[in-house]
Design an enzyme around this catalytic site. Structure first.
Site, PDB file in Angstrom:
ATOM      1  N   ARG A 251      -0.894 -15.222 -13.986  1.00  0.00           N
ATOM      2  CA  ARG A 251      -2.117 -14.458 -14.258  1.00  0.00           C
ATOM      3  C   ARG A 251      -2.330 -14.436 -15.772  1.00  0.00           C
ATOM      4  NH1 ARG A 251      -1.258  -8.421 -13.915  1.00  0.00           N
ATOM      5  NH2 ARG A 251      -1.474  -8.648 -16.153  1.00  0.00           N
ATOM      6  N   HIS A 255      -4.818  -7.592 -15.235  1.00  0.00           N
ATOM      7  CA  HIS A 255      -4.826  -7.371 -13.784  1.00  0.00           C
ATOM      8  C   HIS A 255      -6.266  -7.231 -13.296  1.00  0.00           C
ATOM      9  CE1 HIS A 255      -3.973  -5.841  -9.835  1.00  0.00           C
ATOM     10  NE2 HIS A 255      -4.666  -4.758 -10.109  1.00  0.00           N
ATOM     11  N   TYR A 264       2.281  -4.311 -21.952  1.00  0.00           N
ATOM     12  CA  TYR A 264       3.546  -4.498 -21.228  1.00  0.00           C
ATOM     13  C   TYR A 264       4.022  -5.944 -21.140  1.00  0.00           C
ATOM     14  CZ  TYR A 264       0.133  -5.529 -17.523  1.00  0.00           C
ATOM     15  OH  TYR A 264      -0.907  -6.048 -16.805  1.00  0.00           O
TER      16      TYR A 264
HETATM   17  C1  LIG Z   1      -0.495  -0.466  -0.443  1.00  0.00           C
HETATM   18  C2  LIG Z   1      -0.946  -0.482  -1.873  1.00  0.00           C
HETATM   19  N1  LIG Z   1      -0.115  -0.003  -2.825  1.00  0.00           N
HETATM   20  C3  LIG Z   1      -0.497  -0.007  -4.123  1.00  0.00           C
HETATM   21  C4  LIG Z   1      -1.732  -0.480  -4.486  1.00  0.00           C
HETATM   22  C5  LIG Z   1      -2.171  -0.469  -5.944  1.00  0.00           C
HETATM   23  N2  LIG Z   1      -2.195  -1.840  -6.460  1.00  0.00           N
HETATM   24  C6  LIG Z   1      -3.361  -2.526  -6.538  1.00  0.00           C
HETATM   25  S1  LIG Z   1      -3.134  -4.089  -7.075  1.00  0.00           S
HETATM   26  C7  LIG Z   1      -1.469  -3.871  -7.242  1.00  0.00           C
HETATM   27  C8  LIG Z   1      -0.589  -5.005  -7.703  1.00  0.00           C
HETATM   28  C9  LIG Z   1      -0.567  -6.144  -6.739  1.00  0.00           C
HETATM   29  O1  LIG Z   1       0.142  -7.233  -7.235  1.00  0.00           O
HETATM   30  P1  LIG Z   1       0.230  -8.597  -6.475  1.00  0.00           P
HETATM   31  O2  LIG Z   1       0.449  -8.384  -5.022  1.00  0.00           O
HETATM   32  O3  LIG Z   1       1.231  -9.425  -7.192  1.00  0.00           O
HETATM   33  O4  LIG Z   1      -1.242  -9.226  -6.614  1.00  0.00           O
HETATM   34  P2  LIG Z   1      -2.025  -9.639  -7.957  1.00  0.00           P
HETATM   35  O5  LIG Z   1      -2.813  -8.439  -8.388  1.00  0.00           O
HETATM   36  O6  LIG Z   1      -1.024 -10.059  -8.969  1.00  0.00           O
HETATM   37  O7  LIG Z   1      -2.932 -10.745  -7.549  1.00  0.00           O
HETATM   38  C10 LIG Z   1      -1.100  -2.570  -6.886  1.00  0.00           C
HETATM   39  C11 LIG Z   1       0.273  -2.050  -6.923  1.00  0.00           C
HETATM   40  C12 LIG Z   1      -2.590  -0.941  -3.448  1.00  0.00           C
HETATM   41  N3  LIG Z   1      -3.796  -1.438  -3.706  1.00  0.00           N
HETATM   42  N4  LIG Z   1      -2.159  -0.947  -2.157  1.00  0.00           N
END
Ligand SMILES: Cc1ncc(C[n+]2csc(CCOP(=O)(O)OP(=O)(O)O)c2C)c(N)n1
Ligand SMILES: [Mg+2]
Length: 351
Positions: A251, A255, A264
């Site tokens: 990425r 985010h 970070y």
């Molecule tokens: C069940 C749940 N827990 C926490 C969140 C908050 N949250 C949104 S995006 C994220 C990170 C996700 O990371 P990843 O699965 O690696 O996907 P990326 O954003 O890197 O594409 C979090 C913790 C959420 N949306 N759903």
């Protein structure tokens, strides 16, 4: 079907743009089609982020650096197949046939938007990992109906820690669902690095534990992604069951537009991955074959930018989204707190 996994990363074009594997037998125009989508994806992420900064777009999740992974997997699917993803799936959804205007409307707060049943794409899932269960459910329906289609369920590295991800894999393997489970490992789950997500050396290793093959793929190599997803989809289509594919990518941006990764993330890590930019290596591959020239590349960038601006103008001529819909489409009976918020937002937006 073997349920072993290999730690060898499947790669066809290395970061220097050199061919190191078997190039899939695709005509030049198909290769250029993949490249055009990758360029479009880069321009889309950049412009959407800029629009959000100007107050012309809502919160947005860019996929800068992940273009090969997005384009490769979506282009490997056929009409009738389904693609289910999260908020970072905009580019892949557009490759699968969701219109750009629908994406602009989604990120601009018009709901329900950003997906298309005709294109085989469900609404983005924000609750991490849930789309993997939906993917297996749709795949099971196809199996019962003996339809010759497959489903691609896509989630991030962080989402693999969710129960839903693991339940989906278990069910898919036991019932041989015609599904390909894709983990787009972009190194981070907001501010949590991949190494804190799982003690396993690779996420692909989870596959054999559930009784399905697991594959590691260079996610910045569009041909490697295209070929691996095509092969796994073909096996699923032939009734040979699911696979787990880990796409290794990065990425490069934040985010979402609500995040600041400089808080970070070490700058050196970003530089390291910039050298593996998926667009640069595919561009070199195409140029070495004389399928692309500097001039044609410039023209392509211009054409893609013009296309985006034309649809943006159409989007900006629409009336603003009605904030009532965010409440009224979510629940039939709103809680007192939500009723209060609904009234507040109507007052703020003079509705
Ligand atoms: C069940 C749940 N827990 C926490 C969140 C908050 N949250 C949104 S995006 C994220 C990170 C996700 O990371 P990843 O699965 O690696 O996907 P990326 O954003 O890197 O594409 C979090 C913790 C959420 N949306 N759903
Ligand atoms: Mg991630």
């Amino acid at each position: 079907m073997s349920t072993t996994t290999t730690d060898k990363v499947h790669q066809i074009i290395n970061p220097a743009g050199q061919v190191v594997g078997d190039v899939p037998d695709l005509p030049a125009d198909k290769m250029l089609h993949l490249y055009r989508w990758m360029v479009f994806g880069r321009v889309f992420s950049e412009r959407m982020t800029a629009l959000q900064r100007q107050g012309r777009m809502g919160t947005f999740a860019a996929a800068t650096g992940q273009e090969a992974a997005c384009v490769g997997r979506a282009a490997a699917l056929q009409p009738g197949d389904w693609l289910l993803g999260s908020y970072r799936e905009s580019l892949a959804y557009m490759v699968k046939g969701v219109p750009l205007l629908a994406q602009l409307k989604h990120w601009g707060g018009h709901i329900p938007e950003g997906y298309s049943y005709e294109a085989g794409c469900l609404p983005f899932q924000i609750v991490l990992g849930t789309q993997m269960l939906h993917a297996v459910g749709i795949a099971m329906a196809m199996k019962y109906k003996r339809e010759p289609h497959v489903v691609l369920g896509v989630c991030g590295d962080g989402a693999t820690s969710e129960g839903d991800f693991n339940e989906a894999l278990n069910f898919a393997a036991v019932f041989k669902a015609p599904v390909v489970m894709v983990v787009e490992n972009n190194g981070w789950a907001i501010s949590v690095p991949r190494r804190q997500q799982s003690a396993a050396a690779t996420l692909a290793q989870r596959g054999p534990g559930f009784g399905m093959p697991g594959y590691l793929v260079d996610g910045n190599d569009v041909l490697a992604v295209y070929q691996m997803i095509s092969d796994c989809a073909a096996r699923a289509r032939a009734g040979e069951g699911p696979s787990l594919v880990e796409l290794l990518t990065y990425r490069m941006g934040a985010h979402t537009t609500a995040d600041d990764p400089t808080k970070y993330r070490p700058a050196a890590e970003l530089q390291e991955w910039a050298a593996r930019d998926p667009l640069l290596r595919f561009r070199k591959f195409l140029m070495d074959r004389h399928w692309l020239t500097d001039l044609a590349d410039e023209e392509l960038h211009e054409a893609v930018g013009t296309e985006f601006q034309a649809v943006l103008a159409e989007y900006e001529s629409l009336p603003p989204p009605d904030p009532r819909r965010h409440f009224d489409l979510a629940l039939t009976q709103l809680t007192p707190q939500l009723l209060r918020q609904r009234a507040e937002i109507l007052e703020e937006t003079h509705n």
